[in-house]
Every structure is written in structure tokens, then in C-alpha cells.
Design a protein around this motif. Structure first.
Motif, short mmCIF file in Angstrom:
data_model
loop_
_atom_site.label_atom_id
_atom_site.label_comp_id
_atom_site.label_asym_id
_atom_site.label_seq_id
_atom_site.Cartn_x
_atom_site.Cartn_y
_atom_site.Cartn_z
N ARG A 180 0.84 -1.32 0.00
CA ARG A 180 0.08 0.13 0.07
C ARG A 180 0.90 1.24 0.16
NH1 ARG A 180 -3.08 3.37 3.30
NH2 ARG A 180 -5.02 3.55 2.34
N TRP A 181 1.93 1.24 0.65
CA TRP A 181 2.76 2.50 1.16
C TRP A 181 3.73 2.75 -0.13
CZ3 TRP A 181 3.57 1.29 6.93
CH2 TRP A 181 2.68 1.56 7.49
N VAL A 182 4.25 1.43 -0.80
CA VAL A 182 5.26 1.49 -1.63
C VAL A 182 5.03 1.18 -3.18
CG1 VAL A 182 7.77 1.04 -2.29
CG2 VAL A 182 7.02 1.20 0.10
N GLY A 223 -5.64 2.24 -5.50
CA GLY A 223 -6.16 1.59 -4.45
C GLY A 223 -7.77 2.21 -4.24
N ARG A 224 -8.43 1.87 -3.19
CA ARG A 224 -9.72 1.95 -3.16
C ARG A 224 -10.01 3.08 -2.12
NH1 ARG A 224 -12.71 -1.99 -5.21
NH2 ARG A 224 -11.63 -3.59 -6.18
N ASP A 225 -11.29 3.46 -2.12
CA ASP A 225 -11.66 4.79 -1.20
C ASP A 225 -11.63 4.29 0.23
OD1 ASP A 225 -11.86 6.56 -3.44
OD2 ASP A 225 -13.93 6.02 -3.51
N PRO A 276 -6.25 -0.99 -7.62
CA PRO A 276 -6.34 -0.58 -9.13
C PRO A 276 -5.93 1.03 -9.05
CG PRO A 276 -8.75 -0.33 -7.98
CD PRO A 276 -7.51 -0.96 -7.03
N PRO A 277 -5.67 1.71 -10.28
CA PRO A 277 -5.51 3.05 -10.58
C PRO A 277 -6.62 3.78 -10.23
CG PRO A 277 -4.84 1.87 -12.66
CD PRO A 277 -5.54 0.77 -11.66
N ARG A 278 -6.53 4.99 -9.55
CA ARG A 278 -7.79 5.94 -9.24
C ARG A 278 -7.86 6.70 -10.43
NH1 ARG A 278 -9.09 5.75 -4.28
NH2 ARG A 278 -9.51 8.24 -4.17
N ALA A 279 -9.23 7.03 -10.46
CA ALA A 279 -9.71 7.98 -11.61
C ALA A 279 -9.34 9.44 -11.33
CB ALA A 279 -11.34 7.95 -11.71
N GLY A 280 -8.31 9.94 -12.20
CA GLY A 280 -8.01 11.11 -12.02
C GLY A 280 -6.52 11.27 -11.39
#
Length: 184
Positions: free
Chosen positions: A72-74, A80-82, A145-149
Motif C-alpha cells: 500500500r505504501w510503496v 487503491g480503493r476509497d 487499481p489505478p484511481r480515476a484522475g
């Protein structure tokens, strides 16, 4: 006209380099988490004799938390998710499937070749190696997953960002940690 020879190889590398670098970081994180897992596993088998299932599950659980946090950090910073709880639940689901396969491998090895800690550790390493690539794909697509924006999962890793890159504050739950706001 398509590039040929060295040009084609360079274009192929440029296209896949971010994923290959991320895979290398994922591998490094996996090695660290596996070493933590195996240290706990062997400590429990040798220092505090406990049933194999308990040693395997405890080692795997500690390794799972280390693996999630470092990824998550690296590895997937910015993806990631909201909600981190949903993110962790998916990561844990994928990891528990691995745990079940690890437990099956340890029990099978114990029945086939004996109960020595070295043999059982070897069985676990074989299973971990087989599952590693599948886990990378699942974690990259479902958990982080890649985040929108936002920067995609293919964005440069922190070490690749260069000297002028802005460093995000570190630490779990920090509002600016990964560009996501957190409820108070």
C-alpha cells in the motif's frame, strides 16, 4: 512502419518498464513479508512448539499485514480503493486463499517427506513461488487499481520520482498519504 531490431526492443521496454519495475518492487515486498512469515513460523515451531497449522497460520498472518502495508505504501502508492477496509478485505481474501494452499502444502509435505522444519519451510517456499505471479495480477487489478484522475499504477515509484518530486507525508491514516481524504 514498425521499428525493428534495437528500436523495437527499446519501444517494448519503454512500454513495459513501469510494470516490470512495479513487479520487481512487489517481489521485494514479497520477499520481506515472506522472511517475516518464515521467521515467525520457525520461531513457533522451534522455540514454542505449537501445532504446524498454528505456526503456519500465525506466520502467514503476520506476513500478510507486513505485505499489505508495504504494498500500500510503496508498490501501489497512489492506487487503491476509497476505503482501506475494503482494500484490506480484498487483499486478505487473496492472501487467505494462499494460506489455505500453504497449509495444504505443509500437511502434504509432512505426510510425504517428514516433519522437519527445513522440509516444511521448503514446501511453503515452493507454493509461494507458484502463487506469486497470480497474486501480483490480482492485487494490482482488484486491490490497488489505478484511481480515476490520479496517477496510474504505472506511475513512477517513489525512488524513481527524482529530486524535484514532492514527497507525500508518510504514515497510516494520514489524509495526504495517498491523496485520499479520510473521515475525521
Amino acid at each position: 512502419m514498425r521499428p525493428s531490431g534495437a528500436g523495437a526492443a527499446r519501444a517494448l521496454w519503454q512500454h513495459h518498464a513501469p510494470t516490470l519495475r512495479r513487479l520487481l518492487v512487489f517481489g521485494t515486498v514479497s520477499v520481506v513479508a515472506t522472511l517475516v512469515d518464515l521467521a515467525v513460523f520457525n520461531l513457533l515451531l522451534r522455540a514454542e512448539p505449537v501445532p504446524r497449522f498454528v505456526a503456519t497460520s500465525t506466520g502467514y498472518g503476520v506476513g500478510l499485514v507486513v505485505n499489505y502495508l508495504l504494498n500500500r505504501w510503496v508498490t501501489f502508492r497512489g492506487g487503491g480503493r476509497d476505503r482501506w477496509s475494503e482494500e484490506f478485505a480484498l487483499f486478505a481474501l487473496i492472501s487467505v486463499a494462499g494460506l489455505l494452499l500453504n497449509n495444504a502444502a505443509v500437511e502434504t509435505a509432512a505426510r510425504l517427506v517428514g516433519t522437519g522444519a527445513g522440509l516444511l519451510t521448503g514446501a511453503r517456499l515452493v507454493v509461494a513461488t507458484v502463487l506469486w505471479t497470480a497474486k501480483f495480477v490480482l492485487v494490482q487489478r482488484w486491490v490497488f487499481p489505478p484511481r480515476a484522475g490520479a496517477a496510474s499504477a504505472e506511475a513512477p515509484l517513489p525512488a524513481e520520482a527524482g529530486p524535484d518530486a514532492e514527497q507525500a507525508p508518510q504514515g497510516p491514516g494520514h489524509p495526504a498519504e495517498d491523496g485520499r481524504s479520510r473521515p475525521a
